[in-house]
Write a protein that holds these residues in place. Structure first.
Motif, short mmCIF file in Angstrom:
data_model
loop_
_atom_site.label_atom_id
_atom_site.label_comp_id
_atom_site.label_asym_id
_atom_site.label_seq_id
_atom_site.Cartn_x
_atom_site.Cartn_y
_atom_site.Cartn_z
N ARG A 14 51.59 43.76 53.63
CA ARG A 14 52.39 45.15 53.29
C ARG A 14 53.42 45.32 54.15
NH1 ARG A 14 47.12 47.61 52.23
NH2 ARG A 14 47.35 48.93 54.25
N HIS A 15 53.07 45.21 55.60
CA HIS A 15 54.04 45.64 56.55
C HIS A 15 55.05 44.50 56.71
CE1 HIS A 15 52.12 49.33 57.71
NE2 HIS A 15 50.99 48.59 57.47
N GLN A 16 54.87 43.26 56.54
CA GLN A 16 55.88 42.47 56.63
C GLN A 16 56.81 42.44 55.19
OE1 GLN A 16 54.99 38.34 55.93
NE2 GLN A 16 57.16 37.67 56.14
N SER A 17 56.24 42.77 54.33
CA SER A 17 57.00 43.02 53.12
C SER A 17 57.98 44.18 53.08
CB SER A 17 56.12 43.26 51.95
OG SER A 17 55.10 42.22 51.72
N ALA A 18 57.31 45.22 53.73
CA ALA A 18 58.38 46.49 53.76
C ALA A 18 59.41 45.94 54.94
CB ALA A 18 57.34 47.71 54.57
N ASP A 19 59.07 45.47 56.18
CA ASP A 19 60.38 44.93 56.81
C ASP A 19 61.39 44.05 56.27
OD1 ASP A 19 58.85 46.59 58.58
OD2 ASP A 19 57.96 44.83 59.77
N LEU A 20 60.86 43.17 55.39
CA LEU A 20 61.68 42.43 54.71
C LEU A 20 62.78 43.21 53.84
CD1 LEU A 20 59.49 39.28 53.58
CD2 LEU A 20 61.65 39.39 55.03
N LEU A 21 62.01 43.94 53.23
CA LEU A 21 62.75 44.65 52.30
C LEU A 21 63.61 45.76 52.87
CD1 LEU A 21 62.90 45.87 49.40
CD2 LEU A 21 61.06 47.21 49.56
N ALA A 22 63.38 46.45 54.07
CA ALA A 22 64.27 47.29 54.78
C ALA A 22 65.63 46.44 55.20
CB ALA A 22 63.78 47.72 56.05
N ALA A 23 65.47 45.19 55.51
CA ALA A 23 66.63 44.42 56.01
C ALA A 23 67.43 43.91 54.90
CB ALA A 23 66.03 43.18 56.62
N TYR A 24 66.70 43.62 53.69
CA TYR A 24 67.31 43.45 52.46
C TYR A 24 68.20 44.41 51.98
CZ TYR A 24 66.96 42.18 47.43
OH TYR A 24 66.90 42.18 46.04
N LEU A 25 67.70 45.59 52.06
CA LEU A 25 68.40 46.71 51.49
C LEU A 25 69.60 46.86 52.42
CD1 LEU A 25 65.73 48.91 50.21
CD2 LEU A 25 67.15 47.72 48.84
N ASP A 26 69.24 46.95 53.59
CA ASP A 26 70.43 47.11 54.48
C ASP A 26 71.75 45.92 54.38
OD1 ASP A 26 69.79 48.85 56.01
OD2 ASP A 26 68.49 47.89 57.56
N ASP A 27 71.24 44.84 54.04
CA ASP A 27 72.20 43.74 53.66
C ASP A 27 72.99 44.03 52.40
OD1 ASP A 27 71.47 42.76 56.20
OD2 ASP A 27 70.12 40.88 55.44
N SER A 28 72.23 44.38 51.26
CA SER A 28 72.66 44.87 49.81
C SER A 28 73.85 45.72 50.17
CB SER A 28 71.53 44.91 49.07
OG SER A 28 72.10 45.32 47.91
N GLN A 29 73.42 46.87 51.00
CA GLN A 29 74.42 47.78 51.13
C GLN A 29 75.52 47.39 51.84
OE1 GLN A 29 72.97 51.18 53.54
NE2 GLN A 29 74.62 52.25 53.37
N ALA A 30 75.41 46.55 52.58
CA ALA A 30 76.64 46.18 53.54
C ALA A 30 77.56 45.42 52.55
CB ALA A 30 76.07 45.31 54.52
N ALA A 31 76.68 44.40 51.60
CA ALA A 31 77.60 43.63 50.72
C ALA A 31 78.39 44.46 49.95
CB ALA A 31 76.76 42.61 50.15
N LEU A 32 77.59 45.50 49.30
CA LEU A 32 78.48 46.21 48.29
C LEU A 32 79.33 47.19 48.91
CD1 LEU A 32 78.60 47.41 45.61
CD2 LEU A 32 76.79 48.94 45.89
N THR A 33 79.31 47.70 50.17
CA THR A 33 80.29 48.58 50.70
C THR A 33 81.65 47.60 51.14
OG1 THR A 33 78.42 49.79 51.63
CG2 THR A 33 80.75 49.90 52.59
N LYS A 34 81.27 46.39 51.41
CA LYS A 34 82.26 45.52 51.83
C LYS A 34 83.21 45.20 50.56
CE LYS A 34 83.24 41.04 54.07
NZ LYS A 34 82.92 40.03 53.11
#
Lengths: 221, 221
Positions: free
Chosen positions: A193-213
């Motif tokens: 669970r915890h590795q998944s949550a960490d993966l997901l947090a980084a995933y969403l950060d990158d997704s937000q950055a891509a969309l903002t860009k």
DNA sequence: GCATATTTGTCCGTATGTATA
DNA sequence: CTATACATACGGACAAATATG
């Protein structure tokens, strides 16, 4: 009345709301467009009262904004809105994953979304990739088994769709996340669970950055 | 028309919705009560169409349920609803606290809610304690500075109020949590996010248990 | 099971107020 | 400032569904 009632199971207002919802999601009604009561009522062949009920519904879903005595408009997301949307997504999606009980989890819905995205990417159908991606995150949150969390997530994703029509390149927005969806699924299947949550947090950060860009390049305020 | 328009800043439907909202919150309109269009429209001196718009609004806030061709009723929360509400509260409130940035935090809103609860408890005014408690949790979530999170929380708390009118004893429900609000505030003031989140999780578990017990004793399905 | 009364769903016409050209 | 377009709100009407006897 001359017009025959379509069906009795849903109200006319609900059907109209669904029509408008898809028009907005497809980009047929772009953000900022005003929706005139009179012309839309005649186009959809319903009364203004019924149309107004549909408007209320969609306003509450934040797809429309209602300016008093001015009318309703398709919502225009600001950069701050996008930031807030991703904050809430990160909050809820990561919390759901972290609070999952002991494995194993019912990952069939998640798995079908992952493979659907992979196949659509292979076929170059980026619209389908986008749909599969939304389905993926919906399935992820559905692991909690909480109806209210499901509804909150659906609303957030529908709102986020408004930001996608300003971005011109769906491919660069979605392609990097197809393998990351797979990785997230695998981490959950492994029960971490915890590795998944960490993966997901980084995933969403990158997704937000891509969309903002992408939006900044398209010139969104 | 004969009726003078009250004010131009809010629509009539919005004012009607606010009236109904408080009537429901105060328990004047208890869960399960049917709201007749005709009688309510005459009571509130508005047309049926306007009243229906207010109904739609409150239905989307889950305070009313709309049964097609039957009418609208004040929502009755099931035991499952209460369970789900507390799941989402725990998810969001704890996640907000855990994801707070580095201290210090702007705790003035939280502090006033805590002292208001303490003073109301000392005066034996348990209704005021209940209000202060709601204000406390709203202020807690407001620390995130996210408009959408604020709105989600407001909706959850408004919905949860529906469960409080079945419970007969507000004192036993709220009294234990007055000092715990203070403890939570102090932990945040000390800057310990994770201890605060742990305190909050236990707090909400106990709160849920107390409410569930009270409702079971009152005979709620 | 049937006939009736009540209530809701939907639409229309219209008067009034508000924003904008 | 006037004129126009549009939104707000009301009341009435009738069909359809539900509740009642």
């Amino acid at each position: 009345m001359t017009t025959p009632r379509g069906d009795a199971r849903h109200s006319t207002a609900a059907r109209v709301a669904q029509t408008l919802r898809t028009w907005i999601a497809e980009g047929e009604l772009p953000p900022g467009r005003q929706l005139s009561e009179d012309s839309l009522a005649t186009t959809l062949a319903v009364s203004r009262n019924t149309l107004r009920e549909a408007f209320r519904q969609l306003t509450h879903e934040r797809l429309l904004v209602h300016e008093f005595n001015r009318g309703v408009f398709v919502r225009v997301l600001s950069a701050g809105d996008v930031e807030d949307l991703f904050y809430v997504r990160r909050l809820i999606e990561c919390a759901v994953v972290r609070e999952l009980g002991p494995p194993p989890y019912g990952l069939t819905g998640l798995a079908t979304a992952v493979t659907a995205g992979e196949q659509a990417a292979a076929a170059g159908d980026w619209t389908a990739v986008a749909s599969a991606n939304i389905h993926f995150h919906r399935s992820l949150v559905a692991l909690a088994g909480s109806p209210r969390t499901d509804e909150i997530m659906s609303r957030l994703l529908a709102e986020l769709r408004l930001a996608l029509h300003t971005a011109v390149t769906p491919r660069t927005l979605y392609e990097p996340f197809v393998p990351r969806n797979r990785a997230l699924h695998d981490a959950l299947e492994a029960g971490d669970r915890h590795q998944s949550a960490d993966l997901l947090a980084a995933y969403l950060d990158d997704s937000q950055a891509a969309l903002t860009k992408a939006n900044a390049e398209a010139g969104v305020p």
